[in-house]
Design an enzyme around this catalytic site. Structure first.
Site, PDB file in Angstrom:
ATOM      1  N   ASP A   1      30.651  61.905 -72.626  1.00 26.82           N
ATOM      2  CA  ASP A   1      29.956  62.080 -71.337  1.00 26.82           C
ATOM      3  C   ASP A   1      30.961  62.407 -70.235  1.00 26.82           C
ATOM      4  O   ASP A   1      30.717  63.257 -69.381  1.00 26.82           O
ATOM      5  CB  ASP A   1      29.189  60.804 -70.936  1.00 26.82           C
TER       6      ASP A   1
ATOM      7  N   LYS B   1      41.784  51.499 -79.696  1.00 23.61           N
ATOM      8  CA  LYS B   1      42.198  50.344 -78.882  1.00 23.61           C
ATOM      9  C   LYS B   1      43.026  49.445 -79.801  1.00 23.61           C
ATOM     10  O   LYS B   1      42.684  48.275 -80.055  1.00 23.61           O
ATOM     11  CB  LYS B   1      40.938  49.640 -78.332  1.00 23.61           C
TER      12      LYS B   1
ATOM     13  N   TYR C   1      27.499  50.863 -83.530  1.00 26.11           N
ATOM     14  CA  TYR C   1      26.126  51.353 -83.578  1.00 26.11           C
ATOM     15  C   TYR C   1      25.375  50.896 -84.819  1.00 26.11           C
ATOM     16  O   TYR C   1      24.162  50.769 -84.792  1.00 26.11           O
ATOM     17  CB  TYR C   1      26.114  52.892 -83.549  1.00 26.11           C
TER      18      TYR C   1
ATOM     19  N   ASP D   1      41.505  53.503 -72.966  1.00 28.29           N
ATOM     20  CA  ASP D   1      41.475  53.408 -71.497  1.00 28.29           C
ATOM     21  C   ASP D   1      42.376  54.469 -70.874  1.00 28.29           C
ATOM     22  O   ASP D   1      42.022  55.113 -69.882  1.00 28.29           O
ATOM     23  CB  ASP D   1      41.851  51.981 -71.022  1.00 28.29           C
TER      24      ASP D   1
ATOM     25  N   ASP E   1      31.088  58.182 -77.681  1.00 27.70           N
ATOM     26  CA  ASP E   1      29.886  58.282 -76.838  1.00 27.70           C
ATOM     27  C   ASP E   1      30.295  58.331 -75.367  1.00 27.70           C
ATOM     28  O   ASP E   1      29.836  59.182 -74.604  1.00 27.70           O
ATOM     29  CB  ASP E   1      28.986  57.071 -77.110  1.00 27.70           C
TER      30      ASP E   1
HETATM   31  C1  IPM Z   1      24.428  60.407 -77.477  1.00 30.15           C
HETATM   32  C2  IPM Z   1      23.424  59.442 -76.901  1.00 30.15           C
HETATM   33  C3  IPM Z   1      22.997  58.486 -78.009  1.00 30.15           C
HETATM   34  C4  IPM Z   1      24.227  57.779 -78.505  1.00 30.15           C
HETATM   35  C5  IPM Z   1      21.912  57.481 -77.583  1.00 30.15           C
HETATM   36  C6  IPM Z   1      20.681  58.199 -77.078  1.00 30.15           C
HETATM   37  C7  IPM Z   1      21.557  56.537 -78.687  1.00 30.15           C
HETATM   38  O1  IPM Z   1      23.961  58.779 -75.817  1.00 30.15           O
HETATM   39  O2  IPM Z   1      24.060  61.162 -78.391  1.00 30.15           O
HETATM   40  O3  IPM Z   1      25.551  60.416 -76.986  1.00 30.15           O
HETATM   41  O4  IPM Z   1      24.662  56.799 -77.889  1.00 30.15           O
HETATM   42  O5  IPM Z   1      24.789  58.207 -79.517  1.00 30.15           O
HETATM   43 MG    MG Z   2      25.878  59.450 -75.221  1.00 27.30          MG
END
Ligand code: IPM
Ligand code: MG
Length: 361
Positions: free
Chosen positions: A255, A195, A146, A227, A251
């Protein structure tokens, strides 16, 4: 106690969900005899529209002067919104990355917990969801891909893009320490995800994490390839306590972890620096398709406010009262559309906020 909070309503559903969290915080502070002052700042698309950039210096200074920051969500539809015609450093997400970096928020805590009431909304096999799970992703937030150097160039007529993944041992050590400290207060296990079979940065990550582990003989360290971790999260999430990982892996895995709780609308997060200061936000995005319709789930933001009371102010009773109120409302059968299942009562964003606020005691 006086709580000086900066709020970032942001874009999409951000303003509606932050309004519900403020409502709940107002109630908590009234019940427990604290004083709370909210100051709003702009970030993301809202700031681009008003100020021509996703985060102004003035907004950063206002955030720095606060005790904590409570955020909704930023960003719009990446294919249709004019914000995404701007150069990358002018887009909404650049504001979020900038505030993380400027405030030194290197530790991103993303808890994923399956509320028993929501087991029916969990997409996993019933035998797996029946076991429940309660894990915490400790994601490094200010390094890695990032924030490494990046550019795009044409080499011999071929368009070529470069992103750099860099970690030094100090960056790894400080996030590993956070993970071990958190595990000590939970179930005593850290799964460090990397990884290491391919990446040098992962091999250093593993080495430094092992050094830190030596200071925590009471915590078990396990290493797992990313993975495999993605697979284990859907196969047997109950095996995890604290998952420690770098920025990009965190990240993606966060999710996935949130989705198996039934809805991404349930998950809170805290981004912390070395002090008690933190930025608190739901793990989900701005959901522009449902913005302004009063159907968003405000629970992730309300639970983020609870994390704020706990981590930035040490107000544990007050934080508990929010979590209890959320559980009570779910137990009574109230659901926003994303977690609705037959036989429950569908309510909107505003009503969900009021129901939770009414149950604070
Ligand atoms: C998160 C989001 C952010 C990230 C994006 C919006 C830049 O996906 O907070 O997980 O990737 O960190
Ligand atoms: Mg995210």
């Amino acid at each position: 106690m006086k709580l000086n909070i900066v709020c970032i309503p942001g874009d999409g559903i951000g303003p509606e969900i932050v309004a519900q969290a403020k409502k709940v915080l107002d109630k908590v502070t009234a019940v427990y005899g604290h004083e709370i002052v909210f100051t709003d700042i702009l970030m993301g698309g809202a700031s681009i529209d008003a100020c021509g950039e996703p985060l102004t210096q003035e907004a950063i200074d206002t955030a720095k002067a606060a005790d904590a920051v409570l955020m909704g969500s930023i960003g719009g539809n990446t294919t249709t919104s004019p914000w995404y015609k701007l150069p990358p450093e002018k887009r909404p997400e650049a504001g979020l990355l900038k505030i993380r970096k400027e405030l030194g928020l290197f530790a991103n805590l993303r808890p994923a917990y399956l509320f028993p009431e929501l087991a029916a909304a969990c997409p996993l096999a019933k035998g797996t969801s029946d076991k429940g799970f309660d894990l915490l992703i400790m994601r490094e937030l200010t390094g890695g891909l990032y924030f490494g150097a990046r550019h795009t160039e044409v080499i011999d007529g071929v368009r070529t893009a470069v992103d750099t993944l860099t970690y030094n041992e100090n960056e790894i050590r400080r996030i590993a320490v956070k993970a071990f400290e958190a595990a000590r207060k939970r179930k005593g296990k850290v799964t460090s995800v990397d990884k290491a079979n391919v990446l040098d940065s992962s091999r250093l990550w593993r080495a430094v994490t092992a050094e830190v582990a030596a200071d925590y003989p009471d915590v078990t360290l396990e290493n797992m390839l990313v993975d495999n971790c993605a697979m284990q999260l859907v196969k047997d999430p109950a095996q995890f306590d604290v998952i420690l990982t770098e920025n990009m892996f965190g990240d993606i895995l966060s999710d996935e972890a949130s989705m198996i709780t039934g809805s991404i609308g349930m998950l809170s997060s805290a981004s912390l620096n070395e002090t008690r200061f933190g930025l608190y936000e739901p793990s989900h995005g701005s959901a522009p398709d449902i913005a302004g319709m009063d159907i968003a789930n405000p629970i992730a933001t309300i639970l983020s406010a609870s994390m704020m009371l706990r981590y930035s102010f040490d107000l544990n009773k007050e934080a508990d009262s929010i979590e209890e109120a959320v559980k009570a409302v779910l137990k009574e059968g109230y659901r926003t559309g994303d977690i609705y299942t037959e036989g429950t009562v569908k309510v909107g964003c505003n009503e969900m906020g009021s129901l939770i606020s009414d149950r604070i005691k």
